[in-house]
Design a protein around this motif. Structure first.
Motif, PDB file in Angstrom:
ATOM      1  N   LEU A  87     -26.342  74.147  57.074  1.00 33.49           N
ATOM      2  CA  LEU A  87     -25.291  74.279  56.058  1.00 33.49           C
ATOM      3  C   LEU A  87     -23.961  74.670  56.707  1.00 33.49           C
ATOM      4  O   LEU A  87     -22.908  74.091  56.397  1.00 33.49           O
ATOM      5  CB  LEU A  87     -25.696  75.322  55.013  1.00 33.49           C
ATOM      6  N   VAL A  88     -24.001  75.644  57.613  1.00 34.66           N
ATOM      7  CA  VAL A  88     -22.781  76.073  58.310  1.00 34.66           C
ATOM      8  C   VAL A  88     -22.193  74.919  59.118  1.00 34.66           C
ATOM      9  O   VAL A  88     -20.975  74.668  59.102  1.00 34.66           O
ATOM     10  CB  VAL A  88     -23.078  77.273  59.227  1.00 34.66           C
ATOM     11  N   PHE A  90     -22.590  71.692  58.667  1.00 31.65           N
ATOM     12  CA  PHE A  90     -22.065  70.637  57.797  1.00 31.65           C
ATOM     13  C   PHE A  90     -20.691  71.014  57.252  1.00 31.65           C
ATOM     14  O   PHE A  90     -19.751  70.215  57.299  1.00 31.65           O
ATOM     15  CB  PHE A  90     -23.034  70.369  56.646  1.00 31.65           C
ATOM     16  N   VAL A  91     -20.575  72.230  56.726  1.00 28.82           N
ATOM     17  CA  VAL A  91     -19.322  72.645  56.086  1.00 28.82           C
ATOM     18  C   VAL A  91     -18.178  72.677  57.104  1.00 28.82           C
ATOM     19  O   VAL A  91     -17.066  72.218  56.820  1.00 28.82           O
ATOM     20  CB  VAL A  91     -19.496  74.024  55.417  1.00 28.82           C
ATOM     21  N   THR A  92     -18.425  73.205  58.291  1.00 27.78           N
ATOM     22  CA  THR A  92     -17.360  73.261  59.301  1.00 27.78           C
ATOM     23  C   THR A  92     -17.069  71.886  59.898  1.00 27.78           C
ATOM     24  O   THR A  92     -15.966  71.643  60.405  1.00 27.78           O
ATOM     25  CB  THR A  92     -17.726  74.225  60.439  1.00 27.78           C
ATOM     26  N   VAL A  94     -16.981  68.903  58.273  1.00 30.71           N
ATOM     27  CA  VAL A  94     -16.260  67.960  57.400  1.00 30.71           C
ATOM     28  C   VAL A  94     -14.776  67.857  57.762  1.00 30.71           C
ATOM     29  O   VAL A  94     -14.265  66.748  57.997  1.00 30.71           O
ATOM     30  CB  VAL A  94     -16.445  68.335  55.919  1.00 30.71           C
ATOM     31  N   PRO A 272     -20.304  65.252  59.913  1.00 32.69           N
ATOM     32  CA  PRO A 272     -21.218  66.366  59.639  1.00 32.69           C
ATOM     33  C   PRO A 272     -22.599  65.916  59.194  1.00 32.69           C
ATOM     34  O   PRO A 272     -23.567  66.681  59.282  1.00 32.69           O
ATOM     35  CB  PRO A 272     -20.507  67.122  58.516  1.00 32.69           C
ATOM     36  N   CYS A 403     -11.579  74.921  62.524  1.00 32.29           N
ATOM     37  CA  CYS A 403     -11.813  74.668  61.101  1.00 32.29           C
ATOM     38  C   CYS A 403     -10.853  75.482  60.232  1.00 32.29           C
ATOM     39  O   CYS A 403     -10.303  74.977  59.248  1.00 32.29           O
ATOM     40  CB  CYS A 403     -13.270  75.010  60.768  1.00 32.29           C
TER      41      CYS A 403
END
Length: 562
Positions: A87-88, A90-92, A94, A272, A403
């Motif tokens: 999750l971390v 993927f979010v960073t 994008v 991501p 990011c």
């Protein structure tokens, strides 16, 4: 273009003041390794770029990493750690993937313009290069294990073979890599799915047993915050993978109204999105290791070839060993080609700034592979958890800082809204990103070694992320964004149309044509200079940052490149 440009055409070219070595001058191999990727070179569709980028995630280190985490900390803590890390990542990933695809820059050029400065990003070049070296050595070790099991080739010789086999693809750049990834994709997908299909058909009850697995070190099947934290730290070491994805995403075509959906789909999937399959592979690798544990023992359960072989034996019989070895070799060629390719870009960026020389990207393929080979021979695979756990503290501080600039500082207008990567306009060190990374890394590494207790040691990578994400906007606000540019960009200082951005200037040093984003105004040359010639100049002493802007002739429309 600057508001005061003369209306004359491009002057007749003078003899070049710098000529590049044949390898550096051949863009079919060089792939604009230290530059903005021009629109004229981005000839691949979003689908081809995405397929090529996703081909690089064929690595089986995911199997070994997932097995290591779950065998150490049990199913519950281990799987939750893998999912939280995904999750971390993927979010960073994008905003980084979007910026690289939009602006045609790799991770190093992006870092320069996202708060680190011209020399500040040399440190991150080494961080990224170390990522490619570490994972090349891990993947090469896995390939050598397959050679040993299938062909009885001693590991030291297998390490050498696993290094040499990827060189032809990595040396020839994006064109060769794209073809190799496309040709090998069907076999790889079939090989990846097969063991889990076999297990689901023959032993479906094993999935429930796996869900209650307590690990091999007494962690237990329940949730442990400490185990969760340490496991997440190991999985977060893969956060640097976004840099390898970005090395391909910079070749994305321009986003238009007609290709917008395909463009975004490719960016999200190849950027991501790799971590979705990556997390599934980690959990799948842990399952195969659990199933093979009683047969091959813990040490071999961490080597992907042995658990994979045990899983496919019931379906393939005598052919299982050959198929398993082939699958491992194909997987490792796919990923280590990417590791060697991306590592060469990072090493080239580092040495060009430090030495003011650039013999060509292909030489740094050899540097990257040589260091990785040395790590393999020294037995790096045996220290997998410790190497990755330590590395993640530095990598996540870097990614977090970049990011934060993209998602917080730029929207607030505290840094340029575009990515400025050229030496002519950047300060040597920008304390916003570079300083934040140093502080975040130092705190997290201190925590990792237990200075703040076991709990903070387990969650040291998250400490690095939080500190970097908070410090970057705080420092940008405190400095009012003044440290992002050494001087305004007088070439692109207003919103330009796509046609104007594709227009070309002739570099007064090398006499080659370059699109406008790759051009700076040079006080020493009294004209246009391309970003690489600007980088390699060792005598100008950044004269342009104290002299006034130089008016450039009107650009010409881009010419086709071979």
């Amino acid at each position: 273009m600057t508001g005061t440009l003369p209306t004359t055409g491009t002057p007749e070219a003078a003899p070049p003041k710098r000529t590049y070595a044949p390898l550096a001058a051949n863009e079919n191999r060089e792939d604009y390794s230290l530059r903005f990727a021009p629109h004229s070179f981005r000839r691949w569709s979003p689908f081809v770029v995405a397929t090529t980028a996703l081909g690089g995630i064929a690595y089986l280190a995911d199997f070994a990493i997932g097995a290591s985490i779950v065998l150490s900390y049990g199913f519950t803590s281990g799987v939750l750690a893998i999912l939280a890390a995904a999750l971390v990542i993927f979010v960073t990933g994008v905003p980084i993937a979007h910026a690289c695809a939009k602006y045609g820059v790799d991770m190093d050029l992006l870092t320069r313009g996202a708060g680190f400065g011209y020399f500040g990003s040399t440190l991150t070049s080494l961080v990224y290069a170390s990522f490619t070296v570490i994972f090349f050595s891990l993947e090469g070790s896995i390939m050598a294990q397959a050679f040993e099991l299938a062909l009885s080739i001693p590991l030291p010789i297998g390490y050498l073979l696993s290094t040499l086999i990827v060189l032809p693809f990595a040396l020839y750049g994006m064109g060769a890599v794209a073809k190799m990834q496309a040709w090998t994709q069907p076999l790889w997908i079939a090989g990846l799915v097969l063991p889990f299909v076999v297990v689901a058909i023959r032993e479906p009850g094993k999935f429930a047993e796996f869900a209650s697995f307590g690990g091999t070190e007494g962690a237990g099947s329940g949730f442990s915050a400490i185990g969760f934290g340490f496991g997440m730290g190991v999985a977060l070491s893969l956060i640097g993978q976004i840099g390898e994805q970005a090395d391909y995403l910079r070749f994305m075509p321009e986003k238009t109204s007609s290709n917008k959906r395909a463009w975004w789909g490719a960016v999200l999937a190849a950027g991501p999105g790799w971590v979705i399959l990556g997390a599934a592979k980690q959990i799948g690798g842990a399952l195969l290791a659990f199933l093979a544990l009683g047969v091959v023992g813990k040490a071999h359960a961490l080597e992907p070839i042995a658990p994979y072989l045990e899983a496919v034996k019931p379906a393939l019989g005598p052919a299982a060993l050959t198929f398993a070895a082939l699958f491992v070799v194909v997987s490792q060629i796919k990923i280590n080609t990417t590791n060697a390719y991306s590592g060469s870009l990072s090493f080239a960026n580092f040495f060009s700034r430090v030495l003011h020389r650039h013999p060509g990207r292909v030489w740094y393929v050899l540097v990257n592979c040589g260091i990785a080979l040395a790590l393999m021979e020294f037995g790096a695979f045996a220290f997998l958890n410790k190497i990755l756990g330590f590395y993640s503290n530095v990598a996540i501080a870097w990614i977090g800082a970049v990011c934060a600039d993209l998602v917080i500082v730029k929207p607030l207008g505290l840094s340029p809204r575009y990515i400025e990567f050229k030496r002519a306009y950047l300060p040597k060190i920008n304390p916003v990103g570079f300083g934040s990374m140093i502080v975040a890394s130092a705190l997290s590494i201190t925590a990792y070694f237990g200075a703040f207790g076991q709990f903070m040691a387990a969650f040291s990578p998250l400490l690095a992320l939080v500190v970097a994400m908070v410090l970057v906007p705080a420092l940008a606000a405190a400095t009012k964004g003044r440290t992002y540019l050494a001087r305004p960009n007088s070439v692109i200082r207003q919103k330009l149309s796509p046609e104007e951005l594709r227009a070309t200037h002739i570099c007064t040093v090398c006499q080659d044509e370059f699109e406008l984003p790759d051009i700076a105004d040079c006080a020493k040359q009294s004209g246009a200079i391309c970003s690489l010639c600007c980088t390699l100049d060792s005598t100008c002493h950044d004269l342009c940052q104290t002299a006034g802007p130089v008016d450039l002739p009107m650009p010409t429309m881009p010419t086709a490149r071979p």
